[in-house]
Design a protein around this motif. Structure first.
Motif, PDB file in Angstrom:
ATOM      1  N   ALA A  86       2.680  -6.873   3.542  1.00  0.00           N
ATOM      2  CA  ALA A  86       1.334  -6.375   3.854  1.00  0.00           C
ATOM      3  C   ALA A  86       0.389  -6.540   2.677  1.00  0.00           C
ATOM      4  O   ALA A  86      -0.797  -6.845   2.854  1.00  0.00           O
ATOM      5  CB  ALA A  86       1.404  -4.902   4.257  1.00  0.00           C
ATOM      6  N   LEU A  87       0.900  -6.373   1.450  1.00  0.00           N
ATOM      7  CA  LEU A  87       0.048  -6.484   0.272  1.00  0.00           C
ATOM      8  C   LEU A  87      -0.320  -7.922  -0.057  1.00  0.00           C
ATOM      9  O   LEU A  87      -1.249  -8.159  -0.835  1.00  0.00           O
ATOM     10  CB  LEU A  87       0.763  -5.878  -0.943  1.00  0.00           C
ATOM     11  CG  LEU A  87       1.004  -4.369  -0.921  1.00  0.00           C
ATOM     12  CD1 LEU A  87       1.891  -3.971  -2.091  1.00  0.00           C
ATOM     13  CD2 LEU A  87      -0.299  -3.594  -0.943  1.00  0.00           C
ATOM     14  N   GLY A  88       0.385  -8.890   0.539  1.00  0.00           N
ATOM     15  CA  GLY A  88       0.206 -10.289   0.186  1.00  0.00           C
ATOM     16  C   GLY A  88      -1.145 -10.859   0.564  1.00  0.00           C
ATOM     17  O   GLY A  88      -1.935 -10.270   1.300  1.00  0.00           O
ATOM     18  N   GLU A  89      -1.397 -12.054   0.069  1.00  0.00           N
ATOM     19  CA  GLU A  89      -2.694 -12.710   0.243  1.00  0.00           C
ATOM     20  C   GLU A  89      -3.013 -12.980   1.707  1.00  0.00           C
ATOM     21  O   GLU A  89      -4.173 -12.993   2.105  1.00  0.00           O
ATOM     22  CB  GLU A  89      -2.716 -14.012  -0.555  1.00  0.00           C
ATOM     23  CG  GLU A  89      -4.066 -14.698  -0.564  1.00  0.00           C
ATOM     24  CD  GLU A  89      -4.084 -15.919  -1.455  1.00  0.00           C
ATOM     25  OE1 GLU A  89      -5.134 -16.576  -1.534  1.00  0.00           O
ATOM     26  OE2 GLU A  89      -3.038 -16.216  -2.074  1.00  0.00           O
ATOM     27  N   ALA A  90      -1.978 -13.201   2.536  1.00  0.00           N
ATOM     28  CA  ALA A  90      -2.216 -13.509   3.946  1.00  0.00           C
ATOM     29  C   ALA A  90      -2.639 -12.289   4.746  1.00  0.00           C
ATOM     30  O   ALA A  90      -3.073 -12.430   5.897  1.00  0.00           O
ATOM     31  CB  ALA A  90      -0.944 -14.109   4.564  1.00  0.00           C
ATOM     32  N   HIS A  91      -2.542 -11.093   4.162  1.00  0.00           N
ATOM     33  CA  HIS A  91      -2.875  -9.877   4.914  1.00  0.00           C
ATOM     34  C   HIS A  91      -3.913  -9.042   4.142  1.00  0.00           C
ATOM     35  O   HIS A  91      -5.091  -9.289   4.252  1.00  0.00           O
ATOM     36  CB  HIS A  91      -1.597  -9.095   5.222  1.00  0.00           C
ATOM     37  CG  HIS A  91      -0.627  -9.864   6.061  1.00  0.00           C
ATOM     38  ND1 HIS A  91      -0.798 -10.054   7.416  1.00  0.00           N
ATOM     39  CD2 HIS A  91       0.490 -10.555   5.730  1.00  0.00           C
ATOM     40  CE1 HIS A  91       0.182 -10.808   7.888  1.00  0.00           C
ATOM     41  NE2 HIS A  91       0.978 -11.125   6.891  1.00  0.00           N
ATOM     42  N   LEU A  92      -3.468  -8.055   3.368  1.00  0.00           N
ATOM     43  CA  LEU A  92      -4.425  -7.194   2.676  1.00  0.00           C
ATOM     44  C   LEU A  92      -4.963  -7.814   1.390  1.00  0.00           C
ATOM     45  O   LEU A  92      -5.993  -7.367   0.879  1.00  0.00           O
ATOM     46  CB  LEU A  92      -3.771  -5.842   2.362  1.00  0.00           C
ATOM     47  CG  LEU A  92      -3.418  -4.985   3.579  1.00  0.00           C
ATOM     48  CD1 LEU A  92      -2.632  -3.757   3.142  1.00  0.00           C
ATOM     49  CD2 LEU A  92      -4.663  -4.572   4.339  1.00  0.00           C
ATOM     50  N   ASP A  93      -4.273  -8.811   0.871  1.00  0.00           N
ATOM     51  CA  ASP A  93      -4.701  -9.487  -0.351  1.00  0.00           C
ATOM     52  C   ASP A  93      -5.025  -8.463  -1.440  1.00  0.00           C
ATOM     53  O   ASP A  93      -6.078  -8.495  -2.077  1.00  0.00           O
ATOM     54  CB  ASP A  93      -5.921 -10.364  -0.070  1.00  0.00           C
ATOM     55  CG  ASP A  93      -6.213 -11.332  -1.210  1.00  0.00           C
ATOM     56  OD1 ASP A  93      -5.312 -11.544  -2.035  1.00  0.00           O
ATOM     57  OD2 ASP A  93      -7.339 -11.858  -1.270  1.00  0.00           O
ATOM     58  N   ALA A  94      -4.074  -7.529  -1.652  1.00  0.00           N
ATOM     59  CA  ALA A  94      -4.308  -6.435  -2.599  1.00  0.00           C
ATOM     60  C   ALA A  94      -4.463  -6.928  -4.027  1.00  0.00           C
ATOM     61  O   ALA A  94      -5.091  -6.250  -4.861  1.00  0.00           O
ATOM     62  CB  ALA A  94      -3.164  -5.425  -2.519  1.00  0.00           C
ATOM     63  N   GLN A  95      -3.944  -8.115  -4.349  1.00  0.00           N
ATOM     64  CA  GLN A  95      -4.036  -8.627  -5.700  1.00  0.00           C
ATOM     65  C   GLN A  95      -5.475  -8.947  -6.111  1.00  0.00           C
ATOM     66  O   GLN A  95      -5.766  -9.064  -7.297  1.00  0.00           O
ATOM     67  CB  GLN A  95      -3.174  -9.892  -5.846  1.00  0.00           C
ATOM     68  CG  GLN A  95      -1.682  -9.624  -5.761  1.00  0.00           C
ATOM     69  CD  GLN A  95      -1.155  -8.912  -6.993  1.00  0.00           C
ATOM     70  OE1 GLN A  95      -1.728  -7.927  -7.446  1.00  0.00           O
ATOM     71  NE2 GLN A  95      -0.069  -9.386  -7.548  1.00  0.00           N
ATOM     72  N   SER A  96      -6.355  -9.113  -5.139  1.00  0.00           N
ATOM     73  CA  SER A  96      -7.751  -9.399  -5.470  1.00  0.00           C
ATOM     74  C   SER A  96      -8.585  -8.131  -5.580  1.00  0.00           C
ATOM     75  O   SER A  96      -9.770  -8.186  -5.892  1.00  0.00           O
ATOM     76  CB  SER A  96      -8.368 -10.314  -4.399  1.00  0.00           C
ATOM     77  OG  SER A  96      -8.466  -9.630  -3.163  1.00  0.00           O
ATOM     78  N   GLY A  97      -7.964  -6.969  -5.316  1.00  0.00           N
ATOM     79  CA  GLY A  97      -8.705  -5.710  -5.365  1.00  0.00           C
ATOM     80  C   GLY A  97      -8.425  -4.927  -6.630  1.00  0.00           C
ATOM     81  O   GLY A  97      -7.529  -5.239  -7.409  1.00  0.00           O
ATOM     82  N   ARG A  98      -9.216  -3.890  -6.826  1.00  0.00           N
ATOM     83  CA  ARG A  98      -9.055  -3.026  -8.000  1.00  0.00           C
ATOM     84  C   ARG A  98      -8.751  -1.588  -7.631  1.00  0.00           C
ATOM     85  O   ARG A  98      -8.439  -0.773  -8.511  1.00  0.00           O
ATOM     86  CB  ARG A  98     -10.319  -3.088  -8.869  1.00  0.00           C
ATOM     87  CG  ARG A  98     -10.613  -4.475  -9.421  1.00  0.00           C
ATOM     88  CD  ARG A  98     -11.955  -4.544 -10.128  1.00  0.00           C
ATOM     89  NE  ARG A  98     -11.963  -3.825 -11.391  1.00  0.00           N
ATOM     90  CZ  ARG A  98     -11.573  -4.360 -12.557  1.00  0.00           C
ATOM     91  NH1 ARG A  98     -11.108  -5.598 -12.586  1.00  0.00           N
ATOM     92  NH2 ARG A  98     -11.631  -3.665 -13.671  1.00  0.00           N
ATOM     93  N   SER A  99      -8.855  -1.254  -6.334  1.00  0.00           N
ATOM     94  CA  SER A  99      -8.561   0.128  -5.931  1.00  0.00           C
ATOM     95  C   SER A  99      -7.936   0.142  -4.543  1.00  0.00           C
ATOM     96  O   SER A  99      -8.270  -0.678  -3.688  1.00  0.00           O
ATOM     97  CB  SER A  99      -9.832   0.982  -5.947  1.00  0.00           C
ATOM     98  OG  SER A  99     -10.785   0.469  -5.038  1.00  0.00           O
ATOM     99  N   LEU A 100      -7.022   1.093  -4.349  1.00  0.00           N
ATOM    100  CA  LEU A 100      -6.327   1.242  -3.066  1.00  0.00           C
ATOM    101  C   LEU A 100      -6.238   2.715  -2.740  1.00  0.00           C
ATOM    102  O   LEU A 100      -5.975   3.546  -3.626  1.00  0.00           O
ATOM    103  CB  LEU A 100      -4.929   0.609  -3.155  1.00  0.00           C
ATOM    104  CG  LEU A 100      -4.023   0.672  -1.912  1.00  0.00           C
ATOM    105  CD1 LEU A 100      -3.097  -0.553  -1.860  1.00  0.00           C
ATOM    106  CD2 LEU A 100      -3.160   1.944  -1.887  1.00  0.00           C
TER     107      LEU A 100
END
Length: 405
Positions: A86-100
């Protein structure tokens, strides 16, 4: 020298993907799983009804909330492999964000894993309603700071209410946010997600990624509260929701309709322009939606072209026929033939009968009226063509707005 020119490889010998520019690479799963095990012990590897979260008892007050259909305390966990996906680029792309932000955090496993998996996240905020589940997560974070003090520090702790920790970056960490001197923090608290404190509301409003893992009671009021909460997120945030957002919108719309029955205002239609979810597109269906939009535009373009062709064809036919004058010319030729003794043989009997019928119906005057109606039909066709053109323009504008969002 040869190895220095090679791409890094995994233990299996396969090339390790080159990190995307501007995004932190995922840590390998083994170190992350090891930290989760340090925090949660054997519970980190459990699933199903055997987890601590499933066996955490509700308080009498929580039971009353559930019976009153204010909250639903049904519980479940996303396994580490699913969180990683889910955190991966194909879904939530959390690596490009700064807050969760995670609402309905349970024992805090997802929040901690996201904190560990995504070094780019500077702030992770998690809120859980059930006190017993919160205490499991609270103990896990305290255990983490106790057992790995060189990496994790306890910043604040209100027993039974809130715990906040920070991660000390490794000495070799040269990531952008560490060069800037930013600290990374994870906070887990207990509270009602629909009555968030000021700090949690501010975190939700600015979150790049939101986990909405709340099971709502099957009531329209609960759906409306859930939808209102998600509407407070910023434009461009990425949401993983346990509940189907379309269903929440429909339930909330029905509730607004019932409230509006007394004053006659009624609800705004679902998907209206005032609704931010009008442009929300699940990532998995986006390709199909784009294909549908393209096909719809092609169909409307074809209809528009056909209407214009039919309009031009009708106009040409009217000009070529010139029916009123043609009828007068035929009658004049027939009258001249009769006067010369040729009778009406210059016209076929069928046509003569038709002319007689036209005369009985009003003659040239009726034909001119019919021609006028044909002109009106032409104008109506032109208006329809303009309407189709407007639809096409609106469709293009909507697509441009969606692309911008």
């Amino acid at each position: 020298q040869r190895r220095a020119n090679m791409r890094p490889t995994t233990q299996s010998g396969q090339p390790r993907p080159t990190p995307v520019t501007g995004k932190m690479p995922f840590p390998s799963s083994a170190p992350v799983d090891a930290v989760l095990t340090t925090a949660y012990g054997d519970d980190a590897g459990l699933h199903g009804l055997s987890t601590a979260g499933h066996n955490a008892a509700l308080t009498p007050a929580e039971v009353l909330l559930e019976e009153a259909e204010r909250h639903d305390f049904q519980y479940g966990e996303v396994l580490p492999a699913g969180v990683r996906k889910a955190l991966g680029e194909a879904h939530l792309d959390a690596q490009s964000g700064r807050s969760l932000v995670e609402l309905g955090a349970g024992t805090g496993k997802v929040a901690l894993q996201a904190f560990l998996e995504c070094p780019s996240l500077l702030r992770v905020t998690a809120v859980e309603l059930a006190a017993a589940r919160y205490r499991v997560g609270e103990a896990a974070l305290l255990r983490l700071c106790e057992r790995i003090p060189e990496r994790f520090s306890l910043l604040a702790h209100a027993p039974g209410a809130c715990v906040r920790i920070s991660e000390r970056p490794p000495a070799a960490d040269t990531s952008a946010h560490q060069r800037e001197g930013s600290s990374r923090e994870l906070e887990l608290s207990v509270g009602d997600v629909f009555e968030l404190g000021a700090a949690a509301r501010a975190a939700l409003a600015e979150a790049d990624v939101v986990f909405f893992e709340v099971c709502l009671p099957r009531t329209a009021e609960a759906a409306a509260r859930g939808l209102a909460l998600l509407r407070s997120t910023k434009a461009g945030s990425r949401v993983l929701s346990y509940e189907a957002l379309e269903a929440l919108e429909e339930e909330a719309w029905l509730l607004e309709g019932r409230r509006g029955e007394g004053d006659g205002s009624g609800p705004a239609a679902p998907g209206g322009e005032a609704d931010p979810f009008a442009h929300l597109v699940p990532h998995s269906v986006q390709p199909a939606l784009l294909a549908y939009a393209s096909a719809a535009r092609e169909a409307l373009d074809g209809l528009h072209t056909r209407l214009e062709e039919e309009r031009d064809s009708a106009a040409s036919a009217l000009l070529a026929l010139d029916l009123p004058h043609a009828l007068e010319a035929v009658e004049a030729a027939e009258a001249a033939g009769t006067a010369a003794g040729g009778g009406s043989g210059t016209l076929p009997l069928a046509l003569t009968g038709a002319l007689t019928a036209v005369h009985k119906s009003g003659g040239p005057r009726v034909l001119k009226a019919l021609a006028g109606r044909l002109v009106e039909l032409q104008r109506a066709s032109e208006a329809s063509a303009r309407g189709v053109g407007s639809v096409l323009a609106a469709e293009a504008a909507g697509q441009a707005d969606m692309d911008a969002r």
